[in-house]
Write an enzyme that holds these catalytic residues in place. Structure first.
Site, mmCIF file in Angstrom:
data_model
loop_
_atom_site.group_PDB
_atom_site.id
_atom_site.type_symbol
_atom_site.label_atom_id
_atom_site.label_comp_id
_atom_site.label_asym_id
_atom_site.label_seq_id
_atom_site.Cartn_x
_atom_site.Cartn_y
_atom_site.Cartn_z
ATOM 1 N N ASP A 14 0.851 -1.203 0.000
ATOM 2 C CA ASP A 14 0.000 0.000 0.000
ATOM 3 C C ASP A 14 0.883 1.248 0.000
ATOM 4 O O ASP A 14 0.933 1.986 0.984
ATOM 5 C CB ASP A 14 -0.932 -0.014 1.218
ATOM 6 C CG ASP A 14 -1.838 1.207 1.249
ATOM 7 O OD1 ASP A 14 -2.119 1.769 0.170
ATOM 8 O OD2 ASP A 14 -2.269 1.606 2.356
ATOM 9 N N CYS A 31 -2.791 4.505 -5.138
ATOM 10 C CA CYS A 31 -3.675 5.654 -4.898
ATOM 11 C C CYS A 31 -3.301 6.829 -5.808
ATOM 12 O O CYS A 31 -3.674 7.968 -5.541
ATOM 13 C CB CYS A 31 -3.647 6.046 -3.427
ATOM 14 S SG CYS A 31 -2.016 6.461 -2.812
HETATM 15 N N1 SAH Z 1 -0.934 1.215 4.636
HETATM 16 C C1 SAH Z 1 -1.161 2.395 5.454
HETATM 17 C C2 SAH Z 1 -1.010 3.694 4.707
HETATM 18 C C3 SAH Z 1 0.295 3.831 3.970
HETATM 19 S S1 SAH Z 1 0.729 5.463 3.570
HETATM 20 C C4 SAH Z 1 -2.543 2.311 6.093
HETATM 21 O O1 SAH Z 1 -3.363 1.483 5.676
HETATM 22 O O2 SAH Z 1 -2.811 3.076 7.016
HETATM 23 C C5 SAH Z 1 2.299 5.242 2.886
HETATM 24 C C6 SAH Z 1 3.392 4.972 3.888
HETATM 25 O O3 SAH Z 1 4.532 4.609 3.142
HETATM 26 C C7 SAH Z 1 3.804 6.150 4.739
HETATM 27 O O4 SAH Z 1 3.692 5.809 6.099
HETATM 28 C C8 SAH Z 1 5.268 6.392 4.375
HETATM 29 O O5 SAH Z 1 6.088 6.714 5.495
HETATM 30 C C9 SAH Z 1 5.683 5.074 3.817
HETATM 31 N N2 SAH Z 1 6.767 5.069 2.820
HETATM 32 C C10 SAH Z 1 6.994 5.948 1.816
HETATM 33 N N3 SAH Z 1 8.037 5.539 1.066
HETATM 34 C C11 SAH Z 1 8.472 4.364 1.596
HETATM 35 C C12 SAH Z 1 9.500 3.440 1.256
HETATM 36 N N4 SAH Z 1 10.291 3.651 0.200
HETATM 37 N N5 SAH Z 1 9.643 2.344 2.020
HETATM 38 C C13 SAH Z 1 8.839 2.102 3.074
HETATM 39 N N6 SAH Z 1 7.858 2.944 3.440
HETATM 40 C C14 SAH Z 1 7.665 4.056 2.712
#
Ligand code: SAH
Length: 409
Positions: free
Chosen positions: A313, A353
């Site tokens: 996600d 998204c």
């Molecule tokens: N799955 C979550 C929402 C995810 S939002 C839910 O259901 O509530 C996206 C997330 O990805 C954020 O917390 C952000 O910190 C993280 N993120 C962004 N780039 C990333 C990367 N390269 N590796 C791991 N996490 C990452």
């Protein structure tokens, strides 16, 4: 000219006096957009009086002066017009109160038992015919975003109406979002009504989640994935991996059926939040790991690790059209690694998204990843955002979240 008039909506035939709103004339292309169901008209597709300041309600007419609708006008954005109604009706407090009540009625119909719905989106902007207004509810608190000039100028009115309709303990404003810059609006957050509610706990299915309404991402949580998380929980088993976990919401749903869950986020703060949420739920089988998911997926695939359930996600990789190609490569890469990691019969819940990437493009990318990994893949479910995030037919921008539940053979 009765025959020509007969093809017009009733409101146009009756020469009703306008409510003094300025008139904006739409070009043929602008009219066509509205006719085919869209609610936005771009600056290049209309003529507006120079004295408009932005934020007004305007009367839309065609080149002969026929009434077409009423809309919010924006001076800063390329999207100058956002349609409010196709009827010739007054746009006043009562109008907005009716729209908010309609929005509430959908939520009550979609989730009739209030005990099962502790949080959710109560106004979804354009899709609730309230363009530029987003309202989320967490327990007895509301969080508001006024994303365009017109809704920003009316935020006190909306706060009053929301207070009356929902009787919340607090209304938080989360206008600290980038999209407001396109509207020439400053970033802002704080309280519109009531006192700082602190972290708000709410139930999502059987899982206890917490939202920090003033400091959390978005309005405190990613409510659009709520139903997908509950659904993902139903398929979970064995060894599970939740990439881009944020506060661990997917991970905790998986943890109810899986043996162990590894939850990965690049943000230390998110992982800490996730650990606290796991403790609140008494979930001892979830491990939070701070890592770049791209690296972790690649390394684990190289090591030959195997998972039975994987959730991907990620944040929106395509922020604009220019980053589309890079975004598609990003989606392909994480899905490819996930297919390498999945056990036979393993389930992948994969989401995007990015609204610049539509459903067919997303599916093609995921299929490409499956093919490269040499896996045959079944589609179990094609999903979108939760029912309290409706999409508007004719406005593809409102269908931004795509989620696939797949089984690799
Ligand atoms: N799955 C979550 C929402 C995810 S939002 C839910 O259901 O509530 C996206 C997330 O990805 C954020 O917390 C952000 O910190 C993280 N993120 C962004 N780039 C990333 C990367 N390269 N590796 C791991 N996490 C990452």
């Amino acid at each position: 000219m009765p025959s020509r008039n007969a093809t017009r909506p009733a409101s146009a035939r009756i020469a009703r006096k306008s409510d003094g709103e300025p008139e904006v004339a739409l070009s043929r292309r602008g009219l066509e957009r509205l006719r085919t169901g869209h609610v936005w008209v771009y600056r290049t597709d209309l003529r507006a009086p120079a004295e408009l300041k932005g934020g007004e309600v305007v009367r839309l007419v065609d080149d002969r002066g026929w009434f077409v609708g009423k809309a919010f006008y924006g001076k800063q954005s390329q999207i100058s017009v956002r349609l409010l109604t196709r009827e010739d009706e007054p746009i006043d407090e009562a109008f907005f109160a009716r729209r908010l009540a309609q929005a509430r009625a959908l939520r009550e119909a979609a989730a009739p038992d209030p005990e099962l719905r502790h949080a959710g989106r109560v106004v979804h902007g354009e899709a609730d015919l309230l363009p530029g207004l987003v309202v989320d509810r967490y327990g007895d608190c509301l969080v508001v975003q006024t994303l365009i000039e017109a809704t920003d100028a009316r935020r006190e009115l909306f706060a009053d109406l929301l207070q009356e309709l929902w009787k919340p303990r607090a209304i938080v404003e989360r206008n600290d979002v980038k999209v407001r810059a396109h509207e020439g609006l400053p970033a802002r957050k704080g309280l519109l009504r009531g006192a700082d509610p602190g972290p708000v706990e709410f139930l999502e299915g059987e899982v206890k989640l917490v939202a920090d309404l003033l400091e959390g991402q978005k309005t405190g949580a990613f409510l659009d994935q709520a139903e997908n998380r509950i659904e993902a929980g139903r398929y979970a088993r064995g060894r599970a991996l939740d990439c881009f976990t944020y506060g661990g919401a997917f991970a905790l749903h998986l943890a109810r059926r899986a043996e162990t869950v590894t939850a990965v986020d690049i943000s230390e703060r998110a992982a800490e939040e996730g650990r606290r949420t796991a403790a609140r739920n008494g979930a001892t089988n979830v491990t939070f790991q701070v890592a770049n998911a791209f690296d972790l997926l690649r390394d684990q695939a190289d090591e030959g690790q195997v998972y039975d359930t994987i959730v991907l996600d990620p944040p929106a990789f395509a922020k604009n059209k220019a980053s589309l190609a890079a975004a598609l490569r990003g989606y392909k890469e994480i899905n490819l690694r996930a297919f390498h990691l999945l056990s036979p019969g393993g389930v992948l819940v994969t989401a995007s998204c990015s609204f610049h990437i539509d459903e067919p493009a997303f599916e093609r990318t995921v299929l490409g990843a499956a093919a490269d990994a040499g896996r045959s893949v079944q589609v179990i479910e094609r999903r979108g955002a939760a029912r309290d995030h409706p999409t508007l037919l004719g406005v593809p921008e409102t269908r931004y979240l795509k989620a696939l539940i797949l089984r690799a053979l």
